[in-house]
Write a protein that holds these residues in place. Structure first.
Motif, PDB file in Angstrom:
ATOM      1  N   ASN A   1      22.289  84.482  50.468  1.00 47.02           N
ATOM      2  CA  ASN A   1      21.051  84.086  50.849  1.00 47.02           C
ATOM      3  C   ASN A   1      20.608  82.812  50.018  1.00 47.02           C
ATOM      4  OD1 ASN A   1      18.193  83.684  51.632  1.00 47.02           O
ATOM      5  ND2 ASN A   1      18.126  85.980  52.065  1.00 47.02           N
TER       6      ASN A   1
ATOM      7  N   ILE B   1      10.898  85.769  52.124  1.00 41.44           N
ATOM      8  CA  ILE B   1      12.567  85.648  52.248  1.00 41.44           C
ATOM      9  C   ILE B   1      13.266  85.431  53.403  1.00 41.44           C
ATOM     10  CG2 ILE B   1      14.529  86.490  51.333  1.00 41.44           C
ATOM     11  CD1 ILE B   1      13.013  87.471  48.889  1.00 41.44           C
TER      12      ILE B   1
ATOM     13  N   TYR C   1      20.324  81.303  57.695  1.00 43.98           N
ATOM     14  CA  TYR C   1      21.034  82.586  56.621  1.00 43.98           C
ATOM     15  C   TYR C   1      20.717  83.984  57.514  1.00 43.98           C
ATOM     16  CZ  TYR C   1      22.715  79.316  53.332  1.00 43.98           C
ATOM     17  OH  TYR C   1      23.184  78.222  52.420  1.00 43.98           O
ATOM     18  N   GLU C   2      21.540  84.856  57.335  1.00 42.92           N
ATOM     19  CA  GLU C   2      21.076  86.328  57.764  1.00 42.92           C
ATOM     20  C   GLU C   2      20.684  86.945  56.698  1.00 42.92           C
ATOM     21  OE1 GLU C   2      24.275  88.105  59.835  1.00 42.92           O
ATOM     22  OE2 GLU C   2      25.190  86.427  60.863  1.00 42.92           O
ATOM     23  N   LEU C   3      19.934  87.790  57.024  1.00 37.12           N
ATOM     24  CA  LEU C   3      19.212  88.774  56.089  1.00 37.12           C
ATOM     25  C   LEU C   3      19.188  90.210  56.784  1.00 37.12           C
ATOM     26  CD1 LEU C   3      17.732  88.739  53.103  1.00 37.12           C
ATOM     27  CD2 LEU C   3      15.471  88.496  54.606  1.00 37.12           C
TER      28      LEU C   3
ATOM     29  N   GLN D   1      16.398  83.716  46.463  1.00 33.69           N
ATOM     30  CA  GLN D   1      16.840  85.145  45.882  1.00 33.69           C
ATOM     31  C   GLN D   1      15.789  85.893  45.500  1.00 33.69           C
ATOM     32  OE1 GLN D   1      19.035  83.416  42.565  1.00 33.69           O
ATOM     33  NE2 GLN D   1      20.917  83.417  43.641  1.00 33.69           N
TER      34      GLN D   1
ATOM     35  N   SER E   1      14.972  82.283  55.139  1.00 33.48           N
ATOM     36  CA  SER E   1      16.291  82.338  55.584  1.00 33.48           C
ATOM     37  C   SER E   1      16.614  82.152  56.908  1.00 33.48           C
ATOM     38  CB  SER E   1      16.900  83.772  55.227  1.00 33.48           C
ATOM     39  OG  SER E   1      16.575  84.060  53.922  1.00 33.48           O
ATOM     40  N   GLU E   2      15.664  82.328  57.936  1.00 37.98           N
ATOM     41  CA  GLU E   2      16.083  82.209  59.176  1.00 37.98           C
ATOM     42  C   GLU E   2      15.987  80.677  59.599  1.00 37.98           C
ATOM     43  OE1 GLU E   2      13.176  82.928  63.171  1.00 37.98           O
ATOM     44  OE2 GLU E   2      13.118  84.465  61.645  1.00 37.98           O
TER      45      GLU E   2
ATOM     46  N   THR F   1      20.324  74.016  47.096  1.00 34.56           N
ATOM     47  CA  THR F   1      19.205  74.810  47.798  1.00 34.56           C
ATOM     48  C   THR F   1      18.225  74.222  47.580  1.00 34.56           C
ATOM     49  OG1 THR F   1      20.947  76.468  47.617  1.00 34.56           O
ATOM     50  CG2 THR F   1      18.899  77.128  48.473  1.00 34.56           C
TER      51      THR F   1
ATOM     52  N   LYS G   1      23.579  93.246  50.186  1.00 32.80           N
ATOM     53  CA  LYS G   1      24.064  91.947  51.023  1.00 32.80           C
ATOM     54  C   LYS G   1      24.980  92.462  52.092  1.00 32.80           C
ATOM     55  CE  LYS G   1      23.780  88.871  47.103  1.00 32.80           C
ATOM     56  NZ  LYS G   1      24.826  88.202  46.069  1.00 32.80           N
TER      57      LYS G   1
END
Length: 188
Positions: free
Chosen positions: A175, A144, A153-155, A178, A148-149, A103, A168
């Motif tokens: 994500n 974050i 990734y979804e948040l 972290q 993530s966008e 990551t 989550k």
């Protein structure tokens, strides 16, 4: 008379030996029953301890991270704030806590875009917002969310987020970021 005395002496000896035999058999039976009961209790207690140990091990494996986190420091930033007059600024040192080195490598590819977006997020805030704990937490959450966008990734939304920001969604991939750590934070 000696034959008669011998016969009477043997007669009482036989009932005593039968009583002794019954008592001896009774003691042996009680000893075996006690030993069986003790074995049963010890076996049951050992089984319960084994189940508790297994349950404790499962709890530890759930709570322990699979891999240690990786920290990705960003370059220090100096950003003008959105205060009236435009004479306030903040100097920040930010480190991203990510789930693993893969990551981290993926984020390095996006680092120019991430840095630009973080600068934009900071420049929209006032000095008063930046000096409050809630303002710092909101900034960390916004960073974050933006990373993530960018990574796809979804948040959770901030109003869905519990204290500590660790909620989550079910079925959502973990994500990549972290946490956001501030290594320096100076507002002037």
């Amino acid at each position: 008379m000696s034959a008669a005395a011998a016969a009477t002496a043997e007669a009482p000896a036989k009932p005593k030996s039968k009583k002794l035999l019954f008592i001896l058999i009774g003691v042996v039976v009680l000893a075996l029953a006690g030993a069986g009961g003790a074995y049963f209790l010890l076996k049951k207690n050992t089984a319960q301890l084994d189940e508790e140990d297994e349950g404790h091990a499962v709890e530890q494996s759930r709570s322990a991270p699979r891999t240690p986190p990786v920290f990705l420091p960003m370059d220090n930033m100096v950003v003008n704030l959105a205060d009236p007059g435009g004479n306030r600024f903040v100097q920040l040192g930010i480190t991203l806590q990510v789930q693993d080195s893969k990551t981290s490598d993926d984020l390095k590819v996006y680092m120019p875009t991430i840095r630009s977006d973080v600068l934009k997020l900071i420049s929209q805030r006032t000095a008063d917002e930046m000096l409050q704990i809630s303002g710092k937490e909101k900034l960390a959450y916004d960073i974050i969310a933006r990373v993530s966008e960018l990574m796809g990734y979804e948040l959770d939304e901030p109003n869905e987020q519990p204290e500590g920001g660790k909620k989550k969604r079910r079925g959502a991939p973990p994500n990549p970021v972290q946490g956001v750590l501030f290594s320096s934070f100076i507002v002037q």
